[in-house]
Write a protein that holds these residues in place. Structure first.
Motif: not given
Length: 259
Positions: A2, A110-112, A157, A168, A171
């Motif tokens: 995160c 947000y995550e990529w 996480t 991903h 989380m």
């Protein structure tokens, strides 16, 4: 993992959700990055019988935990996340896990997603039902050599829920409102007593919205970074073959020509 969060609820909504006294006014924050201040909620001081002291207190902390024993933070990695499975065993997080568990209110994170061709697709993940969500956090106060103190925090996480795993494999840990008091109670609830709370959110809890790469730069702080875009394809981009240079036939006349 995160690495970016957003808090766009009003102070009144945030205070009501967390069960804390009125919060000072603050603007919506669409792109909060590590090292920036984040709102953190901890258990209030132990109350004597009949006291009116609040059960919980809110404060601002630097996102990036600095252990109390650290001599020079610049010599350490930026600890903005802590793995929930091993935090109690790590020297950097052990004391905070036992004595300073916290809640970090967010509107989402947000995550990529990594794609072929060294590309990444950003996603804005927010509660499907709207509103705020509380992430499990750790709080630590670090004393500078000059004597001043700074509150610092990390977000815990866990492994990702099945619906998010395609983006991903990690989380943030979500603490449900009915477990706020238990999570924050570091006097009677040891880490082993709250280990079951450090689990992935239920599948379909978060809505996954593909967004543009504007979020990649923390200088971009407007609401447009949360606008939905057409996601990039998983296929690797086609490689265009470069035309081969034509070989020139040698001749005696060409030997002494520069062009």
């Amino acid at each position: 993992m995160c690495g970016r969060i957003a808090v766009i609820a009003s102070p009144d909504e945030t205070a009501a959700f967390l069960g804390v006294a009125d919060l000072e006014s603050f603007p919506p924050r669409y792109n909060v990055a590590p090292t920036q201040p984040i709102l953190v909620v901890t258990a209030g001081p132990q109350r004597p019988p009949g006291s009116n002291l609040p059960d919980r207190m809110a404060l601002l902390a630097r996102w990036g935990l600095i252990p109390a024993w650290a001599k020079n933070p610049s010599d350490m990695p930026l600890l903005f996340n802590a793995r929930s499975e091993t935090a109690i065993d790590k020297a950097a997080f052990r004391n905070a896990m036992r004595h300073r568990r916290a809640l970090v209110p967010v509107s989402g994170f947000y995550e990529w997603k990594k794609l072929p061709g060294n590309r990444r697709q950003a996603y804005w993940l927010r509660p499907r039902k709207g509103g705020l969500v509380a992430l499990a956090g750790l709080l630590e106060t670090w004393s500078e050599p000059g004597g001043s103190e700074m509150d610092t925090a990390a977000i815990l996480t866990t492994y990702a829920s099945a619906d998010i795993r395609h983006i991903h494999d990690r989380m943030p840990v979500v603490i449900e409102p009915e477990n706020f008091t238990r999570w924050l109670d570091c006097r009677t609830q040891e880490p082993r007593h709250v280990a079951e709370l450090m689990r992935p959110a239920q599948s379909d809890f978060f809505e996954q919205i593909p967004v543009s790469d504007l979020v990649n730069k923390f200088a971009n702080v407007g609401p447009e970074i949360q606008d939905r875009v057409e996601p990039l394809h998983d296929e690797a981009p086609a490689r265009v073959a470069k035309p081969k240079a034509e070989k020139r036939k040698s001749s005696d006349d060409d030997q002494m020509k520069l062009f």
